[in-house]
Design a protein around this motif. Structure first.
Motif, PDB file in Angstrom:
ATOM      1  N   SER A  54      -3.269 -12.899 -10.318  1.00  0.00           N
ATOM      2  CA  SER A  54      -3.880 -13.913  -9.467  1.00  0.00           C
ATOM      3  C   SER A  54      -3.103 -13.968  -8.153  1.00  0.00           C
ATOM      4  N   GLU A  55      -3.449 -14.923  -7.305  1.00  0.00           N
ATOM      5  CA  GLU A  55      -2.838 -15.017  -5.973  1.00  0.00           C
ATOM      6  C   GLU A  55      -1.311 -14.988  -6.015  1.00  0.00           C
ATOM      7  N   GLU A  56      -0.733 -15.578  -7.040  1.00  0.00           N
ATOM      8  CA  GLU A  56       0.736 -15.677  -7.098  1.00  0.00           C
ATOM      9  C   GLU A  56       1.389 -14.299  -7.260  1.00  0.00           C
ATOM     10  N   HIS A  57       0.608 -13.286  -7.632  1.00  0.00           N
ATOM     11  CA  HIS A  57       1.162 -11.952  -7.851  1.00  0.00           C
ATOM     12  C   HIS A  57       0.957 -11.017  -6.662  1.00  0.00           C
ATOM     13  N   ARG A  58       0.428 -11.559  -5.573  1.00  0.00           N
ATOM     14  CA  ARG A  58       0.108 -10.738  -4.410  1.00  0.00           C
ATOM     15  C   ARG A  58       1.330  -9.936  -3.925  1.00  0.00           C
ATOM     16  N   GLU A  59       2.457 -10.614  -3.787  1.00  0.00           N
ATOM     17  CA  GLU A  59       3.661  -9.957  -3.280  1.00  0.00           C
ATOM     18  C   GLU A  59       4.194  -8.936  -4.297  1.00  0.00           C
ATOM     19  N   LEU A  60       4.122  -9.290  -5.558  1.00  0.00           N
ATOM     20  CA  LEU A  60       4.600  -8.400  -6.617  1.00  0.00           C
ATOM     21  C   LEU A  60       3.843  -7.068  -6.609  1.00  0.00           C
ATOM     22  N   ILE A  61       2.537  -7.141  -6.482  1.00  0.00           N
ATOM     23  CA  ILE A  61       1.736  -5.908  -6.495  1.00  0.00           C
ATOM     24  C   ILE A  61       2.007  -5.081  -5.240  1.00  0.00           C
ATOM     25  N   GLY A  62       2.248  -5.766  -4.129  1.00  0.00           N
ATOM     26  CA  GLY A  62       2.664  -5.048  -2.922  1.00  0.00           C
ATOM     27  C   GLY A  62       3.976  -4.326  -3.152  1.00  0.00           C
ATOM     28  N   SER A  63       4.917  -4.992  -3.810  1.00  0.00           N
ATOM     29  CA  SER A  63       6.231  -4.392  -4.078  1.00  0.00           C
ATOM     30  C   SER A  63       6.105  -3.130  -4.932  1.00  0.00           C
ATOM     31  N   ILE A  64       5.166  -3.138  -5.846  1.00  0.00           N
ATOM     32  CA  ILE A  64       4.978  -1.967  -6.700  1.00  0.00           C
ATOM     33  C   ILE A  64       4.508  -0.766  -5.874  1.00  0.00           C
ATOM     34  N   HIS A  65       3.606  -1.001  -4.956  1.00  0.00           N
ATOM     35  CA  HIS A  65       3.099   0.118  -4.153  1.00  0.00           C
ATOM     36  C   HIS A  65       4.123   0.599  -3.132  1.00  0.00           C
ATOM     37  N   ILE A  66       4.935  -0.305  -2.632  1.00  0.00           N
ATOM     38  CA  ILE A  66       6.023   0.106  -1.741  1.00  0.00           C
ATOM     39  C   ILE A  66       7.050   0.920  -2.535  1.00  0.00           C
ATOM     40  N   ALA A  67       7.314   0.522  -3.769  1.00  0.00           N
ATOM     41  CA  ALA A  67       8.210   1.299  -4.643  1.00  0.00           C
ATOM     42  C   ALA A  67       7.631   2.692  -4.886  1.00  0.00           C
ATOM     43  N   ALA A  72       7.883   8.434  -4.418  1.00  0.00           N
ATOM     44  CA  ALA A  72       7.186   9.685  -4.066  1.00  0.00           C
ATOM     45  C   ALA A  72       7.997  10.481  -3.050  1.00  0.00           C
ATOM     46  N   ARG A  73       8.599   9.782  -2.110  1.00  0.00           N
ATOM     47  CA  ARG A  73       9.401  10.475  -1.090  1.00  0.00           C
ATOM     48  C   ARG A  73      10.670  11.067  -1.695  1.00  0.00           C
ATOM     49  N   ILE A  74      11.375  10.282  -2.517  1.00  0.00           N
ATOM     50  CA  ILE A  74      12.644  10.803  -3.044  1.00  0.00           C
ATOM     51  C   ILE A  74      12.405  11.896  -4.088  1.00  0.00           C
ATOM     52  N   TYR A  82      -0.147  12.528  -4.360  1.00  0.00           N
ATOM     53  CA  TYR A  82       0.078  12.055  -5.737  1.00  0.00           C
ATOM     54  C   TYR A  82      -1.042  11.100  -6.107  1.00  0.00           C
ATOM     55  N   ARG A  83      -1.041  10.702  -7.350  1.00  0.00           N
ATOM     56  CA  ARG A  83      -2.053   9.769  -7.851  1.00  0.00           C
ATOM     57  C   ARG A  83      -1.364   8.584  -8.506  1.00  0.00           C
ATOM     58  N   ILE A  84      -1.916   7.401  -8.308  1.00  0.00           N
ATOM     59  CA  ILE A  84      -1.457   6.211  -9.021  1.00  0.00           C
ATOM     60  C   ILE A  84      -2.605   5.740  -9.906  1.00  0.00           C
ATOM     61  N   VAL A  85      -2.302   5.556 -11.193  1.00  0.00           N
ATOM     62  CA  VAL A  85      -3.330   5.167 -12.165  1.00  0.00           C
ATOM     63  C   VAL A  85      -2.863   3.935 -12.925  1.00  0.00           C
ATOM     64  N   THR A  86      -3.739   2.971 -13.053  1.00  0.00           N
ATOM     65  CA  THR A  86      -3.488   1.849 -13.961  1.00  0.00           C
ATOM     66  C   THR A  86      -4.668   1.738 -14.907  1.00  0.00           C
ATOM     67  N   ASN A  87      -4.387   1.843 -16.183  1.00  0.00           N
ATOM     68  CA  ASN A  87      -5.428   1.689 -17.186  1.00  0.00           C
ATOM     69  C   ASN A  87      -5.495   0.223 -17.591  1.00  0.00           C
ATOM     70  N   CYS A  88      -6.698  -0.323 -17.622  1.00  0.00           N
ATOM     71  CA  CYS A  88      -6.879  -1.725 -17.999  1.00  0.00           C
ATOM     72  C   CYS A  88      -7.865  -1.807 -19.158  1.00  0.00           C
ATOM     73  N   GLY A  89      -7.335  -2.146 -20.330  1.00  0.00           N
ATOM     74  CA  GLY A  89      -8.210  -2.415 -21.469  1.00  0.00           C
ATOM     75  C   GLY A  89      -8.660  -1.191 -22.245  1.00  0.00           C
TER      76      GLY A  89
END
Ligand code: 5GP
Ligand code: ZN
Length: 114
Positions: A54-67, A72-74, A82-89
């Protein structure tokens, strides 16, 4: 008691090959890699699926993509891609119910995924 596999990995109760860590994100090698680079990036906060976001996780999800960008660079896969995949359910075959982002690279990939 939290019986979550990935929470135990974050806590160091189950060993993992750590790749990267910030105050709210943890990244480690997948034990069953599907490509030369296969890293799992997870929030330290226990969230079972993407549906809990939800809205409270906005920054957290941004942090994951910045990570992901940083890792990917290192790991030398930024240039080729590269590919990023999240499986849901169930239909997506999610097997571990702590949100995780697969960072996969090091070989050409096909589309659509299976
Ligand atoms: P999912 O299918 O839920 O999207 O992905 C779960 C991923 O976790 C799989 O790629 C699987 O190989 C990985 N995995 C499962 N158990 C462990 C473990 O104990 N350690 C690590 N490092 N990866 C795991
Ligand atoms: Zn967890």
């Amino acid at each position: 008691m939290n019986d979550c596999l990935f929470c135990k990995i974050i806590a160091g109760e189950i060993p993992s090959q750590k790749v990267y860590e910030t105050k709210d994100v943890f990244a480690f090698e997948d034990t069953n890699p599907v490509a030369p680079t296969h890293i799992l990036i997870i929030p330290k906060q226990h969230l079972e699926t993407m549906l809990e976001l939800s809205e409270e996780h906005r920054e957290l999800i941004g942090s994951i993509h910045i990570a992901a960008n940083h890792i990917a660079r290192i790991r030398g896969i930024a240039e080729n891609g590269y590919r990023i995949v999240t499986n849901c359910g169930r239909d997506a075959n999610q097997t571990v119910f702590h949100i995780h982002f697969h960072l996969i690279g090091g070989r050409p990939m096909e589309w659509p995924p299976g």
